[in-house]
Design an enzyme around this catalytic site. Structure first.
Site, PDB file in Angstrom:
ATOM      1  CE  LYS A   2       9.505  23.680  50.541  1.00 57.67           C
ATOM      2  NZ  LYS A   2       8.248  23.803  49.769  1.00 57.67           N
ATOM      3  CB  SER A  21       9.455  22.265  46.537  1.00 56.39           C
ATOM      4  OG  SER A  21       8.544  23.110  47.223  1.00 56.39           O
ATOM      5  CB  SER A  71       5.566  22.723  46.808  1.00 53.16           C
ATOM      6  OG  SER A  71       6.186  22.992  45.569  1.00 53.16           O
TER       7      SER A  71
END
Length: 205
Positions: free
Chosen positions: A52, A130, A154
């Protein structure tokens, strides 16, 4: 390992134009690492993974945290985080990064710096956030699992929207060092999204 990495790269190149989840591809370096006798003999030797674009810093690699300012500065990290070092020691081969909203603050993945990631089940929909880029990449079969992080949902939100397993580990279970002690006052944690409880459990171990 080289066959696994080549297969994942081919899948990314075929699918990502529709899903728009992947940033900062490092395909040639990944191929070199997968072909090297120096690839660690860990439990995930040769398994391709995406990081990520928030956390899991990697030395000399681009890192934007979803921000235009870091993108425009072509910011690169100076060292591996402890988390990334553990991934490398386990034998994972890093193929690139996945989209995240700015600083991971939104429950959708639509960074101004890079544009939105799309839900592979329906590209008109969001994969959540996220860790939306990570979840879109795993749900579309680009990689078997991808690094993700969670402060207020997230990991769990995009896992739910993409039909994946998303576990937020216990506070303090992993390290944000050496750059940070805690994130979000201890609320944030790093792990992964995957397609099975088996894979998430093995990754946590």
């Amino acid at each position: 390992p080289r066959e696994l990495v080549d297969a994942a790269i081919a899948r990314i190149e075929a699918v990502d134009p529709r899903v728009e989840a992947v940033l900062h591809p490092r395909f040639e370096r990944a191929r070199e690492e997968a072909s090297s006798s120096a690839l660690p003999q860990g439990p995930f030797r040769g398994v391709p993974i995406l990081l990520k674009d928030l956390g899991a810093q990697a030395a000399a690699e681009p890192y934007h945290a979803g921000m235009r300012a870091l993108r425009d500065a072509d910011w690169r990290e100076k060292e591996d985080s402890h988390f990334t070092a553990k991934l490398r020691a386990a034998g994972f081969v890093i193929l690139g990064r996945t989209k995240s909203p700015e600083l991971g603050l939104m429950p959708v993945t639509e960074p101004m710096a890079h544009g939105p990631a799309r839900n592979p089940w329906n590209p008109a929909f969001s994969p959540g956030g996220s860790s939306g880029g990570a979840s879109a990449a795993v749900a579309s079969g680009m990689v078997p699992l991808a690094h993700a992080s969670d402060g207020g949902g997230s990991i769990r939100i995009p896992a739910a929207l993409c039909g994946l397993v998303g576990l937020k580990p216990t506070r303090g279970r992993g390290s944000f060092g050496p750059g940070l002690g805690e994130r979000w006052g201890g609320f944030s944690a790093e792990l992964a999204v995957s397609r099975s409880v088996r894979d998430t459990a093995a990754f946590l171990d």
